[in-house]
Enzyme design. Sequence first.
Site, PDB file in Angstrom:
ATOM      1  N   GLY A  21       0.815  -1.207   0.000  1.00  0.00           N
ATOM      2  CA  GLY A  21       0.000   0.000   0.000  1.00  0.00           C
ATOM      3  C   GLY A  21       0.851   1.260   0.000  1.00  0.00           C
ATOM      4  N   ARG A  25       7.206   1.728   1.355  1.00  0.00           N
ATOM      5  CA  ARG A  25       7.396   0.270   1.370  1.00  0.00           C
ATOM      6  C   ARG A  25       7.898  -0.205  -0.003  1.00  0.00           C
ATOM      7  NH1 ARG A  25       5.556  -3.022   5.765  1.00  0.00           N
ATOM      8  NH2 ARG A  25       7.324  -2.310   6.984  1.00  0.00           N
ATOM      9  N   ARG A  44       2.361  11.443  -8.222  1.00  0.00           N
ATOM     10  CA  ARG A  44       1.746  11.528  -6.887  1.00  0.00           C
ATOM     11  C   ARG A  44       2.540  10.771  -5.823  1.00  0.00           C
ATOM     12  NH1 ARG A  44      -4.301  12.506  -6.744  1.00  0.00           N
ATOM     13  NH2 ARG A  44      -4.722  13.404  -8.758  1.00  0.00           N
ATOM     14  N   GLY A  90       0.441  -6.844   1.850  1.00  0.00           N
ATOM     15  CA  GLY A  90      -0.049  -5.839   2.776  1.00  0.00           C
ATOM     16  C   GLY A  90      -0.159  -6.333   4.201  1.00  0.00           C
ATOM     17  N   THR A  91      -0.886  -5.538   4.986  1.00  0.00           N
ATOM     18  CA  THR A  91      -1.190  -5.958   6.349  1.00  0.00           C
ATOM     19  C   THR A  91      -2.709  -6.054   6.486  1.00  0.00           C
ATOM     20  OG1 THR A  91      -1.219  -3.677   7.119  1.00  0.00           O
ATOM     21  CG2 THR A  91       0.850  -4.892   7.387  1.00  0.00           C
ATOM     22  N   MET A 180      -8.254  -3.385   3.051  1.00  0.00           N
ATOM     23  CA  MET A 180      -9.062  -2.393   2.341  1.00  0.00           C
ATOM     24  C   MET A 180      -8.919  -2.406   0.810  1.00  0.00           C
ATOM     25  SD  MET A 180      -8.748   0.748   5.078  1.00  0.00           S
ATOM     26  CE  MET A 180     -10.301   1.472   4.603  1.00  0.00           C
ATOM     27  N   ASP A 204      -2.502  -6.621  13.458  1.00  0.00           N
ATOM     28  CA  ASP A 204      -3.272  -6.302  14.663  1.00  0.00           C
ATOM     29  C   ASP A 204      -4.461  -7.251  14.727  1.00  0.00           C
ATOM     30  OD1 ASP A 204      -3.954  -4.309  12.333  1.00  0.00           O
ATOM     31  OD2 ASP A 204      -5.787  -4.458  13.502  1.00  0.00           O
TER      32      ASP A 204
HETATM   33  N1  HPA Z   1      -8.759  -2.320   9.301  1.00  0.00           N
HETATM   34  C1  HPA Z   1      -8.560  -2.115   8.011  1.00  0.00           C
HETATM   35  N2  HPA Z   1      -7.425  -2.375   7.406  1.00  0.00           N
HETATM   36  C2  HPA Z   1      -6.416  -2.877   8.133  1.00  0.00           C
HETATM   37  C3  HPA Z   1      -6.558  -3.110   9.496  1.00  0.00           C
HETATM   38  C4  HPA Z   1      -7.797  -2.828  10.101  1.00  0.00           C
HETATM   39  O1  HPA Z   1      -7.998  -3.022  11.318  1.00  0.00           O
HETATM   40  N3  HPA Z   1      -5.366  -3.600   9.943  1.00  0.00           N
HETATM   41  C5  HPA Z   1      -4.541  -3.648   8.889  1.00  0.00           C
HETATM   42  N4  HPA Z   1      -5.163  -3.214   7.782  1.00  0.00           N
END
Ligand code: HPA
Length: 239
Positions: A21, A25, A44, A90-91, A180, A204
């Site tokens: 994202g 990175r 951008r 991503g995360t 997302m 998380d």
């Molecule tokens: N919400 C949305 N996108 C994310 C989250 C989250 O808690 N953690 C990492 N990406």
Amino acid sequence: MGTPHNEAASGAFAKTVLMPGDPLRAKFIAENFLEDAKLVNNVRGIQGYTGTYHGTPVSVMASGMGVPSIGIYSHELFHFYDVDNIIRVGTAGGISPKLKLRDVVMAQGACTDSNYAHQFNLPGTFAPIADFTLLETAVAVARRMGVEPPVGNLFSSDVFYNKAGNTLDWGKMGVLAIEMETAALYCNAAEAGKRALTICTISDSLVTGEELPPADRQTSFTQMMSIALETAVEMAKKG
Ligand code: HPA
């Protein structure tokens, strides 16, 4: 050539593009994982680089955050730059209590609260799924590294700060984690007849409220990157 969002020349991207994202990175990946990486886009600040990994051409470009952003960049890579494979790296936030922080999750499918698929004018609900060849290749690569990745549904949300407070309801349907972008990426790949896969590290947990400390993020990020890059090499061999 070029697009409103990408100044790269025709042929500047490799057949496989990794998409984090965050533009920083993308820069980090180019500088630390690729050889001879050259900046090909910076419109951008969405940095895109092409280099090689163990001799195989690979590109990395940021997607930005959210469905509209990855929708634009992945559409242009597939349609105007002849890219065959996009691997989002991503995360995600854990929804399933079975997931632990640092798990490297592969998105077999993506539920969403986004209206992105509306544009395809279908008489029902489209189910955005990963490309099976990419998914099976990435799972095999992970297993070779001694990692058994959780594979399943993600929830691609349009909302990070969600006032409804019902995100964990997705867990009732076995959804693993929230991020997302993936639903739009998979829709675009389907529409273009190309391949896409999302690999996410769990940063998380919405179940426990835990978060990875920054130093730990780096370690699980490195494992995810090795899986994504080796998958790019395997895909090049498959042609
Ligand atoms: N919400 C949305 N996108 C994310 C989250 C989250 O808690 N953690 C990492 N990406």
